[in-house]
Scaffold this active site. Structure first.
Site, mmCIF file in Angstrom:
data_model
loop_
_atom_site.group_PDB
_atom_site.id
_atom_site.type_symbol
_atom_site.label_atom_id
_atom_site.label_comp_id
_atom_site.label_asym_id
_atom_site.label_seq_id
_atom_site.Cartn_x
_atom_site.Cartn_y
_atom_site.Cartn_z
ATOM 1 N N SER A 142 6.725 -5.700 -6.867
ATOM 2 C CA SER A 142 7.145 -5.426 -8.394
ATOM 3 C C SER A 142 8.466 -4.543 -8.768
ATOM 4 O O SER A 142 8.607 -3.690 -8.003
ATOM 5 C CB SER A 142 5.893 -4.831 -8.956
ATOM 6 N N TYR A 167 -0.260 1.380 -9.916
ATOM 7 C CA TYR A 167 -0.181 -0.012 -9.706
ATOM 8 C C TYR A 167 1.216 -0.240 -8.798
ATOM 9 O O TYR A 167 1.271 -0.747 -7.685
ATOM 10 C CB TYR A 167 0.219 -0.749 -10.857
#
Length: 357
Positions: A142, A167
């Site tokens: 990501s 995350y």
């Protein structure tokens, strides 16, 4: 080739299956269909790929009625025994690992689930990859891993040791874990850092989806950082083309890599990291105006400060991706938002018609 796609009921996974199923490859999709967001959308994606919801409830494996080379299995990746059994039976050539607990803000509220899904689940993927000598493991990372980095555009050659959300930390952990397995077991691993993927069949927790939903219902939309955030919005079809282009380009050891001056995105092991973005950051307020135009409605905006864990700006340097596997995103924001709103209105049965772009 036989390919395992994890997260195949998810946004990117669904689009990838649709693209791969039109090739000569054999595709097996797995997903646990969790309830992070409305599972009816996940079932609808599966139905679009020829997987009947009722069959999922009755059978361990469901063959697609649309594609002869695709079948779906409901499976939780934290269950190592089931994953091992699946891989022993199917003998995959390639694994494309897209399954994860997504959402930057949700990770602040529910950290435990991120460790289980994104760390334990990924460890199990690495384990089966080495046990069964997978030829190429491709996994989703990501843009969030860039964290406190401020130098733009974000480059794969930058250090990413300062994430600002759990995350992001789990995605950084995935990259570290992948390198370890590449080094120890000569396992070719490729990590793809996705930058704000959007498009039809998207995730309802994503900002653009929330904006469309609130505008259609006459509700206020929450605009963080007063609309000044910039995102490198990347249309899903461009992402899928990038993934497909890299299938036959497994990571190779870099003989130029030097431990005295280690380059972060490669290694003397078969390990590689790439950015998958649009290389064109758009200010959030401009993105909202494009949604307004296609919704034919004016948004009621509630301007708020930036939230914990959010990055003020993302911008992908994609030179390496272009050079190595011909990744060339070519979908404009105007076209991408038009396509999304057209799908959104059809899926949710909103009668107003968007004029042709």
């Amino acid at each position: 080739m036989k390919i395992l796609v994890t997260g195949s009921a998810g946004f990117i996974g669904f689009h990838l299956v649709e693209a791969l199923a039109s090739t000569e490859n054999t595709i097996v999709g797995v997903d646990n269909i969790n309830k992070y967001y409305d599972s009816s959308l996940k079932y609808a994606r599966l139905e679009e790929s020829g997987i009947n919801k009722r069959d999922i409830e009755w059978y361990k494996e469901v063959k697609s009625s649309k594609y002869i080379n695709y079948k779906f299995i409901r499976l939780n990746l934290e269950d190592k025994a089931q994953l091992l059994a699946l891989c022993a039976r199917e003998q995959f050539d390639i694994i494309i690992h897209l399954a994860a607990q997504a959402g930057v803000r949700y990770s602040v509220e529910n950290p435990d689930i991120y460790v289980q899904s994104n760390v334990v689940g990924f460890l199990n993927i690495l384990e089966v990859s080495r046990y069964f000598k997978i030829k190429h493991l491709i996994y989703a990372s990501s843009s969030s891993v860039y964290g406190l980095n401020e130098k733009m555009p974000f480059s794969i050659n930058q250090n990413v040791d300062h994430p600002v959300s759990l995350y992001a930390a789990t995605k950084k952990a995935n990259e570290l874990m992948a390198h370890t397995y590449s080094h120890l077991y000569n396992l070719p691993t490729t990590g793809l850092r996705f930058f704000t993927v959007y498009g039809p069949w998207g995730r309802p927790d994503m900002a653009y989806f929330l904006f469309a939903d609130s505008i259609s219902k006459g509700k206020n939309i929450k605009v963080f950082n007063h609309g000044k955030m910039k995102r490198d919005f990347t249309y899903v079809d461009d992402v899928i083309k990038g993934i497909i282009n890299i299938l036959d380009c497994p990571a190779k050891p870099s003989f130029e890599w030097c431990g005295e001056k280690p380059e972060p995105s490669t290694s003397k092991a078969p390990y590689k990291i790439y950015n998958i973005g649009n290389n064109n950051p758009i200010e959030l307020i401009s993105f909202i105006k494009e949604i307004e135009k296609n919704m034919e409605e004016t948004a009621k905006m509630e301007m708020l400060d930036i939230q914990a864990g959010d990055l003020p700006e993302t911008w992908a340097d994609i030179d390496e991706s272009t050079n190595q596997f011909n990744y060339k995103p070519d979908t404009s924001i105007e076209t991408g938002i038009y396509n999304f709103i057209k799908w959104y209105k059809k899926y949710y049965k909103i009668e107003t018609v968007v004029e042709e772009f």
